[in-house]
Design a protein around this motif. Structure first.
Motif, PDB file in Angstrom:
ATOM      1  N   LEU A 135     -25.447 -48.336 -38.481  1.00  0.00           N
ATOM      2  CA  LEU A 135     -24.146 -48.109 -37.844  1.00  0.00           C
ATOM      3  C   LEU A 135     -23.019 -48.131 -38.860  1.00  0.00           C
ATOM      4  O   LEU A 135     -22.082 -47.341 -38.792  1.00  0.00           O
ATOM      5  CB  LEU A 135     -23.907 -49.170 -36.754  1.00  0.00           C
ATOM      6  CG  LEU A 135     -24.771 -49.036 -35.489  1.00  0.00           C
ATOM      7  CD1 LEU A 135     -24.591 -50.254 -34.612  1.00  0.00           C
ATOM      8  CD2 LEU A 135     -24.400 -47.763 -34.726  1.00  0.00           C
ATOM      9  N   ASN A 136     -23.127 -49.070 -39.804  1.00  0.00           N
ATOM     10  CA  ASN A 136     -22.074 -49.169 -40.807  1.00  0.00           C
ATOM     11  C   ASN A 136     -22.063 -47.982 -41.754  1.00  0.00           C
ATOM     12  O   ASN A 136     -21.005 -47.539 -42.197  1.00  0.00           O
ATOM     13  CB  ASN A 136     -22.229 -50.477 -41.595  1.00  0.00           C
ATOM     14  CG  ASN A 136     -21.557 -51.650 -40.891  1.00  0.00           C
ATOM     15  OD1 ASN A 136     -20.402 -51.935 -41.130  1.00  0.00           O
ATOM     16  ND2 ASN A 136     -22.291 -52.280 -39.993  1.00  0.00           N
ATOM     17  N   SER A 137     -23.247 -47.446 -42.087  1.00  0.00           N
ATOM     18  CA  SER A 137     -23.294 -46.276 -42.968  1.00  0.00           C
ATOM     19  C   SER A 137     -22.731 -45.043 -42.258  1.00  0.00           C
ATOM     20  O   SER A 137     -22.064 -44.206 -42.877  1.00  0.00           O
ATOM     21  CB  SER A 137     -24.733 -46.025 -43.426  1.00  0.00           C
ATOM     22  OG  SER A 137     -25.558 -45.750 -42.318  1.00  0.00           O
ATOM     23  N   ILE A 138     -22.997 -44.934 -40.956  1.00  0.00           N
ATOM     24  CA  ILE A 138     -22.444 -43.822 -40.177  1.00  0.00           C
ATOM     25  C   ILE A 138     -20.921 -43.897 -40.134  1.00  0.00           C
ATOM     26  O   ILE A 138     -20.222 -42.904 -40.332  1.00  0.00           O
ATOM     27  CB  ILE A 138     -23.031 -43.834 -38.741  1.00  0.00           C
ATOM     28  CG1 ILE A 138     -24.519 -43.464 -38.788  1.00  0.00           C
ATOM     29  CG2 ILE A 138     -22.262 -42.899 -37.823  1.00  0.00           C
ATOM     30  CD1 ILE A 138     -25.229 -43.655 -37.471  1.00  0.00           C
ATOM     31  N   GLU A 139     -20.410 -45.095 -39.891  1.00  0.00           N
ATOM     32  CA  GLU A 139     -18.962 -45.276 -39.826  1.00  0.00           C
ATOM     33  C   GLU A 139     -18.308 -44.979 -41.175  1.00  0.00           C
ATOM     34  O   GLU A 139     -17.229 -44.385 -41.243  1.00  0.00           O
ATOM     35  CB  GLU A 139     -18.652 -46.722 -39.393  1.00  0.00           C
ATOM     36  CG  GLU A 139     -17.181 -47.021 -39.170  1.00  0.00           C
ATOM     37  CD  GLU A 139     -16.575 -46.180 -38.046  1.00  0.00           C
ATOM     38  OE1 GLU A 139     -17.324 -45.731 -37.158  1.00  0.00           O
ATOM     39  OE2 GLU A 139     -15.344 -45.957 -38.089  1.00  0.00           O
ATOM     40  N   ALA A 140     -18.990 -45.390 -42.257  1.00  0.00           N
ATOM     41  CA  ALA A 140     -18.451 -45.141 -43.594  1.00  0.00           C
ATOM     42  C   ALA A 140     -18.377 -43.641 -43.881  1.00  0.00           C
ATOM     43  O   ALA A 140     -17.399 -43.150 -44.469  1.00  0.00           O
ATOM     44  CB  ALA A 140     -19.319 -45.840 -44.633  1.00  0.00           C
ATOM     45  N   GLU A 141     -19.423 -42.903 -43.463  1.00  0.00           N
ATOM     46  CA  GLU A 141     -19.435 -41.456 -43.693  1.00  0.00           C
ATOM     47  C   GLU A 141     -18.320 -40.775 -42.900  1.00  0.00           C
ATOM     48  O   GLU A 141     -17.627 -39.878 -43.403  1.00  0.00           O
ATOM     49  CB  GLU A 141     -20.795 -40.878 -43.312  1.00  0.00           C
ATOM     50  CG  GLU A 141     -20.933 -39.402 -43.674  1.00  0.00           C
ATOM     51  CD  GLU A 141     -22.311 -38.873 -43.379  1.00  0.00           C
ATOM     52  OE1 GLU A 141     -22.715 -38.922 -42.202  1.00  0.00           O
ATOM     53  OE2 GLU A 141     -22.985 -38.418 -44.324  1.00  0.00           O
ATOM     54  N   ARG A 142     -18.116 -41.214 -41.671  1.00  0.00           N
ATOM     55  CA  ARG A 142     -17.055 -40.647 -40.826  1.00  0.00           C
ATOM     56  C   ARG A 142     -15.678 -40.876 -41.456  1.00  0.00           C
ATOM     57  O   ARG A 142     -14.848 -39.966 -41.509  1.00  0.00           O
ATOM     58  CB  ARG A 142     -17.112 -41.273 -39.432  1.00  0.00           C
ATOM     59  CG  ARG A 142     -16.109 -40.684 -38.442  1.00  0.00           C
ATOM     60  CD  ARG A 142     -16.282 -41.315 -37.062  1.00  0.00           C
ATOM     61  NE  ARG A 142     -15.465 -40.649 -36.074  1.00  0.00           N
ATOM     62  CZ  ARG A 142     -14.162 -40.897 -35.888  1.00  0.00           C
ATOM     63  NH1 ARG A 142     -13.555 -41.822 -36.627  1.00  0.00           N
ATOM     64  NH2 ARG A 142     -13.472 -40.231 -34.970  1.00  0.00           N
ATOM     65  N   GLU A 143     -15.465 -42.110 -41.958  1.00  0.00           N
ATOM     66  CA  GLU A 143     -14.179 -42.438 -42.584  1.00  0.00           C
ATOM     67  C   GLU A 143     -13.945 -41.609 -43.846  1.00  0.00           C
ATOM     68  O   GLU A 143     -12.823 -41.183 -44.134  1.00  0.00           O
ATOM     69  CB  GLU A 143     -14.135 -43.930 -42.934  1.00  0.00           C
ATOM     70  CG  GLU A 143     -14.063 -44.867 -41.733  1.00  0.00           C
ATOM     71  CD  GLU A 143     -12.765 -44.675 -40.951  1.00  0.00           C
ATOM     72  OE1 GLU A 143     -12.817 -44.730 -39.712  1.00  0.00           O
ATOM     73  OE2 GLU A 143     -11.704 -44.435 -41.597  1.00  0.00           O
ATOM     74  N   MET A 144     -15.021 -41.352 -44.591  1.00  0.00           N
ATOM     75  CA  MET A 144     -14.887 -40.573 -45.815  1.00  0.00           C
ATOM     76  C   MET A 144     -14.505 -39.118 -45.505  1.00  0.00           C
ATOM     77  O   MET A 144     -13.658 -38.520 -46.177  1.00  0.00           O
ATOM     78  CB  MET A 144     -16.210 -40.616 -46.594  1.00  0.00           C
ATOM     79  CG  MET A 144     -16.164 -39.891 -47.942  1.00  0.00           C
ATOM     80  SD  MET A 144     -17.670 -40.144 -48.895  1.00  0.00           S
ATOM     81  CE  MET A 144     -18.893 -39.433 -47.781  1.00  0.00           C
ATOM     82  N   ILE A 145     -15.126 -38.544 -44.471  1.00  0.00           N
ATOM     83  CA  ILE A 145     -14.793 -37.168 -44.092  1.00  0.00           C
ATOM     84  C   ILE A 145     -13.345 -37.076 -43.643  1.00  0.00           C
ATOM     85  O   ILE A 145     -12.606 -36.150 -44.030  1.00  0.00           O
ATOM     86  CB  ILE A 145     -15.756 -36.673 -42.985  1.00  0.00           C
ATOM     87  CG1 ILE A 145     -17.175 -36.530 -43.551  1.00  0.00           C
ATOM     88  CG2 ILE A 145     -15.275 -35.336 -42.407  1.00  0.00           C
ATOM     89  CD1 ILE A 145     -18.218 -36.226 -42.508  1.00  0.00           C
ATOM     90  N   LEU A 146     -12.902 -38.040 -42.827  1.00  0.00           N
ATOM     91  CA  LEU A 146     -11.494 -38.055 -42.382  1.00  0.00           C
ATOM     92  C   LEU A 146     -10.540 -38.161 -43.564  1.00  0.00           C
ATOM     93  O   LEU A 146      -9.480 -37.504 -43.597  1.00  0.00           O
ATOM     94  CB  LEU A 146     -11.267 -39.226 -41.424  1.00  0.00           C
ATOM     95  CG  LEU A 146     -11.843 -39.062 -40.004  1.00  0.00           C
ATOM     96  CD1 LEU A 146     -11.770 -40.387 -39.248  1.00  0.00           C
ATOM     97  CD2 LEU A 146     -11.083 -37.969 -39.246  1.00  0.00           C
TER      98      LEU A 146
END
Length: 444
Positions: free
Chosen positions: A399-410
């Motif tokens: 879950l944390n890796s998914i959230e990190a990837e989302r934040e990076m794209i934003l």
């Protein structure tokens, strides 16, 4: 009194297959008139005297051909049972047949001559506690454990600094104490300090002590530090990888100069202390990240000893399990329970993230709650709970890796004004992959 109480752990050693010429050169270099002879597994075979080399043609001969088969005694053997068969010294071996020391006849004579009930070397003060565990407390017969014991024996014979590496729970302090108990310092203090458990602002005073009035709240007469208490003996710096850089520099100075400076002190104090350090951390990676001093690492890593995790020698789980069953049953005043068939297979299938410490804690729990036998069902509950925790941890990381990837794209969309071609290029992915991620993460 037993043989181990007065033996000297420093002696020269050679193998039965070594050429006599090589051993002759070693004796000349070490100024020794004998060497203990061992086989390829390190077990005691006899003694090679210098006079045998002088009186014999050594051309092409091995140590086995001219050694003397001198009977060794066990380290637990009582001294009053020793006869007069020995000429200059008595070889001492442990229960596995490894040589661990020698007793000179001069030491025996001095012991018999004294009428004191308690030898001077056994006196203890409140601050003078010797090491508790010995090499025999390391349970297991695997190649890994036997190799570890050989490393301990080698380290005990010299005075050099030792660095013990291994995961949490593998028994780093047990190894440190075993080294100290086999060394010439075994009757001197063994002082342990956990570098991770003491706040940085207190660690210096704990290690080096302070003079009276050094700071507000200091004791009236000052205080000794751990290095001063360990003078003549061994200090064990556990979890040294957690030590701050400033304190690392001070430890480096102690190793280089063999002296300490108390807080508020005016003069350095010489100390004779052997340092054994231990850590679960990857010190080489920490050096790259400038979190650990490279010069201190070289000073500590003179004799490195790596303790493998329990999952790498599962053949030792059964003797360890049985050892702790008997230990805790005796401590609790209970009869040792029977072990149901299939229990050992379950134990060996588990990967033991907490290593021997986790196994030990499990056995204590089983003994405290058992009704005469240890069944597979008792272990099933324990292991299923552990596996559930691991699944939760894996989900958490996912879950944390998914959230990190989302934040990076934003972040990159904002940085490049929503230019998706540019963002895909920066991230090293195709435009279609980026659109799939935008859809998955519901980014508009």
């Amino acid at each position: 009194m037993k043989a181990k109480d007065i033996m000297n752990c420093f002696f020269e050693e050679c193998c039965t297959t070594d050429h006599v010429g090589y051993v002759k050169n070693m004796m000349i270099e070490k100024q020794s008139d004998f060497a203990i002879v061992v086989d390829r597994e390190g077990r005691y075979k006899g003694v090679l005297y210098a006079r045998s080399i002088v009186n014999t043609s050594i051309e092409g001969k091995t140590c086995h051909e001219i050694m003397s088969e001198v009977r060794a005694i066990g380290e637990e053997q009582a001294l009053e049972h020793i006869n007069d068969d020995y000429k200059s010294f008595i070889p001492v071996i442990n229960r596995m047949g490894y040589p661990v020391g020698i007793i000179t006849l001069e030491e025996m004579f001095n012991l018999w001559r004294t009428e004191k009930k308690e030898p001077v070397f056994q006196r203890k003060t409140p601050n003078n506690r010797t090491a508790k565990y010995t090499i025999d407390d390391i349970i297991g017969n695997s190649h890994i454990v036997m190799s570890l014991k050989e490393s301990i024996l080698s380290a005990a014979r010299v005075r050099s600094t030792v660095l013990i590496l291994g995961e949490t729970g593998v028994g780093k302090e047990l190894v440190a104490q075993a080294i100290a108990n086999l060394s010439a310092r075994r009757f001197k203090p063994f002082v342990r300090i956990n570098c991770a458990a003491i706040p940085e602002n207190l660690l210096e005073s704990e290690l080096f002590g302070y003079e009276a009035g050094a700071y507000t709240g200091a004791l009236k007469g000052g205080n000794q530090g751990k290095f001063e208490i360990a003078d003549g003996g061994t200090i064990f710096l556990d979890e040294i990888g957690d030590m701050q850089l400033m304190m690392q520099a001070k430890i480096l100075r102690v190793l280089q100069e063999r002296e300490i400076e108390k807080i508020g002190g005016r003069y350095p104090i010489p100390v004779d202390v052997r340092v054994i350090a231990a850590t679960h951390a990857d010190l080489e990676r920490m050096i790259e990240n400038r979190e650990f001093r490279q010069d201190l690492y070289y000073r500590l890593n003179v004799i490195p000893i790596h303790i493998p995790p329990l999952r790498e020698h599962v053949e030792d789980i059964e003797p360890l399990f049985n050892h702790y069953i008997n230990l805790y049953a005796e401590e609790m005043g209970l009869t040792a329970p029977n072990v149901e068939r299939g229990v050992y297979e379950m134990l060996k299938a588990y990967h033991w993230p907490g290593n021997v410490r986790e196994l030990k804690n499990l056995v204590e729990m089983l003994i405290a709650s058992n009704s005469g036998r240890i069944a597979k069902g008792m272990l099933s509950s324990y292991f299923s709970d552990k596996l559930e925790y691991e699944r939760q941890d894996e989900n958490y990381l996912k879950l944390n890796s998914i959230e990190a990837e989302r934040e990076m794209i934003l972040k990159y969309l904002k940085m490049h004004d929503n230019n998706k071609n540019k963002v895909a290029d920066v991230l090293g992915i195709s435009r279609s992959t980026l659109y799939n991620k935008l859809k998955r993460y519901q980014i508009k």
